[in-house]
Write a protein that holds these residues in place. Structure first.
Motif, PDB file in Angstrom:
ATOM      1  N   ALA A   1       9.084  -6.626   8.114  1.00 53.71           N
ATOM      2  CA  ALA A   1       8.397  -6.509   9.407  1.00 53.71           C
ATOM      3  C   ALA A   1       7.777  -5.121   9.557  1.00 53.71           C
ATOM      4  CB  ALA A   1       9.386  -6.783  10.544  1.00 53.71           C
ATOM      5  N   ILE A   2       8.519  -4.101   9.157  1.00 54.14           N
ATOM      6  CA  ILE A   2       8.004  -2.734   9.236  1.00 54.14           C
ATOM      7  C   ILE A   2       6.784  -2.564   8.339  1.00 54.14           C
ATOM      8  CG2 ILE A   2       8.557  -0.334   8.637  1.00 54.14           C
ATOM      9  CD1 ILE A   2      11.438  -0.943   9.530  1.00 54.14           C
ATOM     10  N   ASN A   3       6.857  -3.114   7.134  1.00 57.47           N
ATOM     11  CA  ASN A   3       5.724  -3.010   6.207  1.00 57.47           C
ATOM     12  C   ASN A   3       4.498  -3.768   6.717  1.00 57.47           C
ATOM     13  OD1 ASN A   3       7.114  -1.402   4.389  1.00 57.47           O
ATOM     14  ND2 ASN A   3       7.844  -3.130   3.179  1.00 57.47           N
ATOM     15  N   CYS A   4       4.713  -4.941   7.320  1.00 59.58           N
ATOM     16  CA  CYS A   4       3.586  -5.703   7.882  1.00 59.58           C
ATOM     17  C   CYS A   4       2.948  -4.939   9.027  1.00 59.58           C
ATOM     18  CB  CYS A   4       4.057  -7.074   8.368  1.00 59.58           C
ATOM     19  SG  CYS A   4       4.482  -8.228   7.037  1.00 59.58           S
ATOM     20  N   TYR A   5       3.767  -4.336   9.857  1.00 66.52           N
ATOM     21  CA  TYR A   5       3.276  -3.530  10.976  1.00 66.52           C
ATOM     22  C   TYR A   5       2.454  -2.343  10.464  1.00 66.52           C
ATOM     23  CZ  TYR A   5       3.671  -0.744  15.331  1.00 66.52           C
ATOM     24  OH  TYR A   5       3.427   0.002  16.463  1.00 66.52           O
ATOM     25  N   GLY A   6       2.989  -1.665   9.447  1.00 64.74           N
ATOM     26  CA  GLY A   6       2.281  -0.526   8.882  1.00 64.74           C
ATOM     27  C   GLY A   6       1.000  -0.918   8.183  1.00 64.74           C
ATOM     28  N   ALA A   7       1.019  -2.052   7.475  1.00 61.21           N
ATOM     29  CA  ALA A   7      -0.193  -2.527   6.804  1.00 61.21           C
ATOM     30  C   ALA A   7      -1.282  -2.836   7.823  1.00 61.21           C
ATOM     31  CB  ALA A   7       0.120  -3.762   5.971  1.00 61.21           C
ATOM     32  N   MET A   8      -0.879  -3.397   8.976  1.00 67.88           N
ATOM     33  CA  MET A   8      -1.846  -3.670  10.036  1.00 67.88           C
ATOM     34  C   MET A   8      -2.477  -2.379  10.537  1.00 67.88           C
ATOM     35  SD  MET A   8      -1.980  -3.183  13.572  1.00 67.88           S
ATOM     36  CE  MET A   8      -0.239  -2.988  13.917  1.00 67.88           C
ATOM     37  N   LEU A   9      -1.665  -1.351  10.770  1.00 68.85           N
ATOM     38  CA  LEU A   9      -2.204  -0.084  11.259  1.00 68.85           C
ATOM     39  C   LEU A   9      -3.160   0.539  10.239  1.00 68.85           C
ATOM     40  CD1 LEU A   9       0.950   1.577  12.878  1.00 68.85           C
ATOM     41  CD2 LEU A   9      -0.967   0.503  14.052  1.00 68.85           C
ATOM     42  N   SER A  10      -2.794   0.472   8.959  1.00 68.99           N
ATOM     43  CA  SER A  10      -3.651   1.038   7.917  1.00 68.99           C
ATOM     44  C   SER A  10      -4.945   0.243   7.784  1.00 68.99           C
ATOM     45  CB  SER A  10      -2.910   1.065   6.575  1.00 68.99           C
ATOM     46  OG  SER A  10      -1.809   1.937   6.636  1.00 68.99           O
ATOM     47  N   GLY A  11      -4.842  -1.088   7.820  1.00 63.76           N
ATOM     48  CA  GLY A  11      -6.034  -1.922   7.739  1.00 63.76           C
ATOM     49  C   GLY A  11      -6.969  -1.689   8.909  1.00 63.76           C
TER      50      GLY A  11
END
Length: 466
Positions: free
Chosen positions: A300-310
Motif C-alpha cells: 500500500a505504501i509503495n502504491c501510494y508513493g508510485a502515485m505521487l511520483s507518477g
C-alpha cells in the motif's frame, strides 16, 4: 463522535496528492515515524536481503556485521530525507525540481516508479506464495485480492497507512521475537553455507545490498512526514525515522543471515514456517500468515508513493488535477500495472533480487547526494514551494548543474561496478570489491557543489521571498 473515531482510526479519505500541505492541515507526532518504518521494513523481503552473505561464503557473524554497517549507512541517508517532509510539506520527488528543473526531475522520477513496481511485484509474489498452498484457486487470484486490499488502504490515504503500520508493529514484535529466540536456541549456524574463505568482495556485497535496501526508502520517506507540523524538531524526525527503520532491518536481515547459514536454501517463507514449527508444531503456518498483512501494508505504501511520483512526472509535462479523485485514479492505474507485470514475470524473478537492489543503489545514490547537498548545504532548507510548480519559475525547466552532476556520477561509477557478468575495469584492481556506490556519491556531491557554488548568492536572494 463518529467523525472523531474515524479520524483516530485513520479512516478519513485524504484530500491531497502532490500539492503543498498547508499549516492548518499539519498533524501527527514525530514518534509515529518509528512504528511506521519499523513495520514498513518488517517484511519477508527484508529477511531475504540477509541471505546473500552466507550464500557467498561469509560466516554468520561476518554477514551480520556487514548488514549492521550497511543498514547504518543506508538508513542515515533515508532519515536525512525524512526531515525534508515537515520543512517543505511536499512529496519527496517534487523537491527534486529544485535540483533538476521541472522537466529534468522526470529522469529520477522514472527510475523511482520502476523501484515501486519492482518491490511490489516481489512483495506480492511472496504474499501469494504463503496463501496459495493454504487456500483454493490459482496464485493469480490471490495476488489480485491482496493487491486490491493494498490499493484500498492507499486510496484512503496517509492517515490509514500510518494507523495500519502502527498496530501491526506489536503483533510482528511478538511473533518474530519468539521465532528469533527459537532460532538462537535450536539451530546450528554456519553449517549450510558454501565452504569458502573470507573475501572482502563478499563482505562489501552484503554491505551494499543492505545499504541499498534501506536507501530505497529515501525516494518517498518524506511523503509520510510531510503532514507533521513545520516546527517539529529535525532531530526527532531524523531520530525516530532512523530508529524504526534500522531496528527492523538489522533484526530481520540478521535473522535471514542466521537461517540461511544453518538451513538448506528454502526461501523466506519456508524458513519462517520451519522455524515456527520448531517453536511449536503448527505455529509455522500462523507465523507465515502474520507476515502477509505486513507485506500488504508495504505494498500500500509503495502504491501510494508510485502515485505521487507518477503525478509529479505528469504534472511537469501537462496539467494534472490535484486532490483525492486524481490520487485514487493514479493508485488504481498503478495497481493494474503491478498486477500485469507480476503475471508476466518468469519463475526465477526472485533469484535476481540482489541485482535489483544493486541497480537501485547505482541510480538513486547520485540523486540523494545532489538532493541532500542542495537541501542541507546550499539552500539550507529554504525553498519557494509555489515556484516548484511553476514552469517559468526560478527553478527552471532544466537545471543543468543537477542533470550534469547526476550523469557524471553515473559515468564515474561504471569502472568500479560489479553487476552480474559485468565487471568494470577497476574492479579487479580492488580485489573484486564493488566501490561504485561511494564513488558515485562523492562525485555527485563534488560536481554539484562546484557547479552551483557561484549561484549560491543568487539562490539566497530568490528564496528569501515568502
Amino acid at each position: 463522535m463518529a467523525r472523531d473515531l474515524s479520524s483516530k482510526l485513520g479512516l478519513n479519505v485524504e484530500v491531497r496528492s502532490i500539492e503543498h500541505i498547508p499549516s492548518s492541515e499539519r498533524r501527527g507526532k514525530a514518534w509515529h515515524l518509528a512504528p511506521f518504518w519499523f513495520t514498513g521494513n518488517f517484511v519477508l523481503t527484508t529477511m531475504a536481503t540477509g541471505f546473500l552473505g552466507p550464500a557467498t561464503g561469509l560466516q554468520a557473524w561476518q554477514a551480520i556485521l556487514s548488514i549492521v554497517l550497511g543498514v547504518m549507512v543506508g538508513t542515515l541517508c533515508m532519515a536525512l530525507h525524512a526531515n525534508q517532509g515537515p520543512r517543505l510539506g511536499l512529496a519527496q520527488m517534487i523537491q527534486s525540481r529544485a535540483q533538476f528543473g521541472l522537466y529534468g526531475a522526470v529522469l529520477p522520477l522514472m527510475a523511482v516508479i520502476g523501484i515501486y513496481i519492482g518491490f511490489n511485484v516481489f512483495n506480492l509474489t511472496l504474499a501469494s506464495e504463503i496463501l496459495s498452498p493454504l487456500l483454493p484457486g490459482p496464485a493469480s487470484f490471490w495476488q489480485g485480492g491482496l493487491l486490491a486490499v493494498a490499493l484500498l488502504i492507499a486510496m484512503v490515504g496517509h492517515d490509514l497507512l500510518h494507523t495500519v503500520q502502527r498496530w501491526l508493529t506489536y503483533v510482528l514484535i511478538a511473533v518474530f521475537g519468539w521465532l528469533t529466540v527459537t532460532a538462537l536456541g535450536h539451530l546450528e549456524f554456519d553449517t549450510a553455507q558454501p565452504s569458502l574463505s573470507f573475501s572482502w568482495a563478499a563482505f562489501f556485497g552484503q554491505f551494499s545490498v543492505a545499504a541499498a535496501y534501506q536507501f530505497s526508502y529515501a525516494v518517498y520517506v518524506s511523503d509520510y512526514s510531510r503532514y507533521l507540523p513545520e516546527d517539529t524538531p529535525a532531530r526527532r524526525v531524523i531520530g525516530w525515522t532512523y530508529l524504526g527503520a534500522a531496528a527492523s532491518a538489522i533484526w530481520l536481515m540478521s535473522l535471514g543471515a542466521l537461517l540461511s547459514s544453518a538451513l538448506p536454501a528454502d526461501g523466506p517463507t519456508g524458513y519462517v514456517k520451519h522455524l515456527g514449527d520448531l517453536a511449536l508444531p503448527g505455529f509455522g503456518t500462523f507465523a507465515t500468515l502474520v507476515a502477509v498483512p505486513a507485506l500488504v501494508g508495504i505494498m500500500a505504501i509503495n502504491c501510494y508513493g508510485a502515485m505521487l511520483s507518477g503525478a509529479s512526472a505528469l504534472s511537469a509535462i501537462g496539467d494534472v488535477k490535484l486532490g483525492a479523485r486524481s490520487r485514487v485514479l493514479g493508485i488504481a492505474v498503478t495497481g493494474v500495472i503491478i498486477y500485469l507485470v507480476t503475471l508476466s514475470l518468469p519463475d526465477n524473478y526472485l533469484e535476481s533480487f540482489s541485482l535489483f537492489l544493486q541497480l537501485l543503489l547505482y541510480f538513486l545514490l547520485p540523486w540523494s547526494a545532489i538532493n541532500l547537498t542542495d537541501f542541507y548545504v546550499l539552500r539550507k532548507g529554504r525553498y519557494v514551494t509555489s515556484e516548484l510548480f511553476n514552469k517559468d519559475g526560478i527553478y527552471g525547466r532544466w537545471a543543468l548543474p543537477g542533470i550534469f552532476s547526476y550523469t557524471g556520477a553515473l559515468l564515474a561509477m561504471l569502472p568500479f561496478t560489479s553487476l552480474g557478468s559485468y565487471q568494470g575495469w577497476m574492479v579487479a584492481g580492488f580485489g573484486g570489491i564493488d566501490l561504485a556506490a561511494p564513488i558515485g556519491f562523492f562525485v555527485a556531491v563534488a560536481l554539484y557543489a562546484s557547479l552551483t557554488y557561484q549561484r549560491k548568492a543568487t539562490y539566497s536572494v530568490q528564496e528569501s521571498r515568502p
